[in-house]
Design a protein around this motif. Structure first.
Motif, PDB file in Angstrom:
ATOM      1  N   THR A  81      50.158   3.639  16.154  1.00 55.39           N
ATOM      2  CA  THR A  81      50.498   5.062  16.069  1.00 55.39           C
ATOM      3  C   THR A  81      51.248   5.425  14.790  1.00 55.39           C
ATOM      4  N   GLU A  82      51.417   4.466  13.898  1.00 54.80           N
ATOM      5  CA  GLU A  82      52.170   4.707  12.665  1.00 54.80           C
ATOM      6  C   GLU A  82      51.317   4.349  11.449  1.00 54.80           C
ATOM      7  N   ILE A  83      51.539   5.059  10.358  1.00 54.64           N
ATOM      8  CA  ILE A  83      50.954   4.663   9.077  1.00 54.64           C
ATOM      9  C   ILE A  83      51.638   3.370   8.657  1.00 54.64           C
ATOM     10  N   LEU A  84      50.848   2.385   8.233  1.00 49.01           N
ATOM     11  CA  LEU A  84      51.420   1.088   7.853  1.00 49.01           C
ATOM     12  C   LEU A  84      51.044   0.711   6.429  1.00 49.01           C
ATOM     13  N   PRO A  85      51.944   0.020   5.725  1.00 46.60           N
ATOM     14  CA  PRO A  85      51.571  -0.560   4.431  1.00 46.60           C
ATOM     15  C   PRO A  85      50.464  -1.594   4.644  1.00 46.60           C
ATOM     16  N   LEU A  86      49.592  -1.748   3.656  1.00 47.51           N
ATOM     17  CA  LEU A  86      48.494  -2.707   3.794  1.00 47.51           C
ATOM     18  C   LEU A  86      49.005  -4.111   4.074  1.00 47.51           C
ATOM     19  N   ASP A  87      50.148  -4.463   3.504  1.00 51.15           N
ATOM     20  CA  ASP A  87      50.676  -5.811   3.709  1.00 51.15           C
ATOM     21  C   ASP A  87      51.145  -6.045   5.143  1.00 51.15           C
ATOM     22  N   ASP A  88      51.235  -4.989   5.947  1.00 50.06           N
ATOM     23  CA  ASP A  88      51.590  -5.130   7.368  1.00 50.06           C
ATOM     24  C   ASP A  88      50.378  -5.040   8.281  1.00 50.06           C
ATOM     25  N   GLU A 118      46.933  -6.664   9.580  1.00 49.23           N
ATOM     26  CA  GLU A 118      46.170  -7.912   9.680  1.00 49.23           C
ATOM     27  C   GLU A 118      44.721  -7.584  10.011  1.00 49.23           C
ATOM     28  N   PHE A 119      43.840  -8.544   9.761  1.00 48.07           N
ATOM     29  CA  PHE A 119      42.416  -8.296  10.019  1.00 48.07           C
ATOM     30  C   PHE A 119      42.154  -7.921  11.475  1.00 48.07           C
ATOM     31  N   SER A 120      42.910  -8.513  12.392  1.00 50.24           N
ATOM     32  CA  SER A 120      42.716  -8.241  13.821  1.00 50.24           C
ATOM     33  C   SER A 120      43.009  -6.788  14.192  1.00 50.24           C
ATOM     34  N   MET A 121      43.602  -6.035  13.268  1.00 50.21           N
ATOM     35  CA  MET A 121      43.945  -4.643  13.531  1.00 50.21           C
ATOM     36  C   MET A 121      42.829  -3.682  13.111  1.00 50.21           C
ATOM     37  N   TYR A 122      41.643  -4.228  12.820  1.00 54.29           N
ATOM     38  CA  TYR A 122      40.500  -3.390  12.439  1.00 54.29           C
ATOM     39  C   TYR A 122      40.170  -2.370  13.519  1.00 54.29           C
ATOM     40  N   ASP A 123      40.505  -2.698  14.782  1.00 59.51           N
ATOM     41  CA  ASP A 123      40.172  -1.782  15.875  1.00 59.51           C
ATOM     42  C   ASP A 123      41.115  -0.582  15.941  1.00 59.51           C
ATOM     43  N   GLY A 124      42.120  -0.539  15.073  1.00 53.44           N
ATOM     44  CA  GLY A 124      43.018   0.607  15.014  1.00 53.44           C
ATOM     45  C   GLY A 124      43.019   1.298  13.658  1.00 53.44           C
ATOM     46  N   PHE A 125      42.484   0.595  12.617  1.00 54.51           N
ATOM     47  CA  PHE A 125      42.498   1.137  11.251  1.00 54.51           C
ATOM     48  C   PHE A 125      41.121   1.170  10.602  1.00 54.51           C
ATOM     49  N   GLY A 126      40.145   0.527  11.222  1.00 55.28           N
ATOM     50  CA  GLY A 126      38.814   0.444  10.636  1.00 55.28           C
ATOM     51  C   GLY A 126      38.642  -0.822   9.827  1.00 55.28           C
ATOM     52  N   ALA A 127      37.388  -1.276   9.753  1.00 51.07           N
ATOM     53  CA  ALA A 127      37.095  -2.533   9.065  1.00 51.07           C
ATOM     54  C   ALA A 127      37.393  -2.461   7.565  1.00 51.07           C
ATOM     55  N   LYS A 128      37.105  -1.322   6.945  1.00 53.26           N
ATOM     56  CA  LYS A 128      37.349  -1.211   5.498  1.00 53.26           C
ATOM     57  C   LYS A 128      38.830  -1.410   5.178  1.00 53.26           C
ATOM     58  N   CYS A 129      39.683  -0.738   5.918  1.00 50.18           N
ATOM     59  CA  CYS A 129      41.127  -0.845   5.701  1.00 50.18           C
ATOM     60  C   CYS A 129      41.609  -2.265   5.993  1.00 50.18           C
ATOM     61  N   ALA A 130      41.164  -2.832   7.112  1.00 50.66           N
ATOM     62  CA  ALA A 130      41.590  -4.183   7.491  1.00 50.66           C
ATOM     63  C   ALA A 130      41.081  -5.221   6.495  1.00 50.66           C
ATOM     64  N   ASN A 131      39.878  -5.028   5.978  1.00 53.25           N
ATOM     65  CA  ASN A 131      39.328  -5.971   4.998  1.00 53.25           C
ATOM     66  C   ASN A 131      40.124  -5.951   3.697  1.00 53.25           C
ATOM     67  N   VAL A 132      40.435  -4.751   3.191  1.00 51.44           N
ATOM     68  CA  VAL A 132      41.213  -4.667   1.944  1.00 51.44           C
ATOM     69  C   VAL A 132      42.604  -5.260   2.159  1.00 51.44           C
ATOM     70  N   ALA A 133      43.206  -4.940   3.309  1.00 46.20           N
ATOM     71  CA  ALA A 133      44.527  -5.501   3.618  1.00 46.20           C
ATOM     72  C   ALA A 133      44.469  -7.027   3.642  1.00 46.20           C
ATOM     73  N   PHE A 138      48.254   2.012   1.875  1.00 49.89           N
ATOM     74  CA  PHE A 138      48.592   2.237   3.275  1.00 49.89           C
ATOM     75  C   PHE A 138      47.335   2.489   4.101  1.00 49.89           C
ATOM     76  N   GLY A 139      47.472   2.263   5.400  1.00 54.20           N
ATOM     77  CA  GLY A 139      46.418   2.592   6.342  1.00 54.20           C
ATOM     78  C   GLY A 139      46.892   3.667   7.312  1.00 54.20           C
ATOM     79  N   VAL A 140      46.089   4.723   7.441  1.00 56.59           N
ATOM     80  CA  VAL A 140      46.349   5.776   8.427  1.00 56.59           C
ATOM     81  C   VAL A 140      45.470   5.445   9.642  1.00 56.59           C
ATOM     82  N   PRO A 141      46.066   5.216  10.815  1.00 59.88           N
ATOM     83  CA  PRO A 141      45.293   4.725  11.960  1.00 59.88           C
ATOM     84  C   PRO A 141      44.420   5.791  12.624  1.00 59.88           C
ATOM     85  N   PHE A 142      43.479   5.303  13.455  1.00 62.29           N
ATOM     86  CA  PHE A 142      42.599   6.183  14.234  1.00 62.29           C
ATOM     87  C   PHE A 142      43.396   7.180  15.072  1.00 62.29           C
ATOM     88  N   TYR A 143      44.559   6.756  15.530  1.00 65.75           N
ATOM     89  CA  TYR A 143      45.402   7.593  16.383  1.00 65.75           C
ATOM     90  C   TYR A 143      45.635   8.973  15.766  1.00 65.75           C
TER      91      TYR A 143
END
Length: 194
Positions: free
Chosen positions: A4-11, A13-28, A44-49
């Protein structure tokens, strides 16, 4: 939608693709590969939420119901294109809840002043086995003189409802209501090679 929060890319992980999308998780994830600083952009990643809450805040899912149920929308591609165009304009012009505006503003302030920021689409229905979704959605650049970051974020959200994306999802029987847009935000570079 647990993220539910915008996160820095360094925070992210790939497993979070289901909340941020594969493109964001891949770059992170690529930021962990040991490349020299600057090869993989930081951001940063802005989540689906955010997208889902924005749509609910403006009662846009009810508008989607009416649009999809419209007989002319179903049978006439030109009318469907026009109706989707009108819907995208509503998304771009819509209000955002204050908490969302505040978080986007905080993220924007983390970037150096005067920097253009690339806002890249990162959905839950692209970069998937059997459905790559390449080119369906739009990325936008937030230039320093364009005001609040919400402008570009809403433009990216609106691209979820362009004709090619809608019809591609429809063909593959992807649920339009469960489709969500995350946004990958990083510095925009004019002279980048790729």
């Amino acid at each position: 939608l647990d993220y539910t929060e915008i996160l820095p890319l360094d925070d992210i992980e790939f497993s979070m693709y289901d909340g941020f999308g594969a493109k964001c998780a891949n770059v992170a994830t690529m930021r962990t590969f040991g490349f020299p600083e600057g090869v993989i952009p930081n951001g940063f990643g802005v989540p689906f939420y955010f997208y889902q809450e924005f749509m609910k805040y403006n009662n846009f899912f009810e508008e989607v119901d009416e649009m999809i149920a419209n007989a002319d929308f179903q049978s006439d591609r030109l009318i469907r294109d026009d109706m989707l165009k009108d819907f995208r304009k509503k998304i771009k012009d819509a209000d955002m809840p204050q908490w969302m505006l505040d978080q986007l503003d905080e993220m924007h302030k983390e970037f150096p002043a005067g920097l253009s920021i690339r806002c890249r689409s990162s959905t839950n229905n692209e970069d998937l086995p059997g459905f790559n979704g390449a080119g369906l959605y739009d990325s936008k650049t937030q230039h320093p003189d364009e005001g609040h970051m919400s402008k570009s974020i809403k433009q990216v959200y609106a691209s979820l409802w362009n004709l090619r994306a809608f019809e591609e999802r429809d063909f593959y029987r992807i649920n339009h209501y469960l489709t969500s847009m995350g946004v990958l935000c990083h510095p925009n570079y004019k002279d980048e090679k790729s």
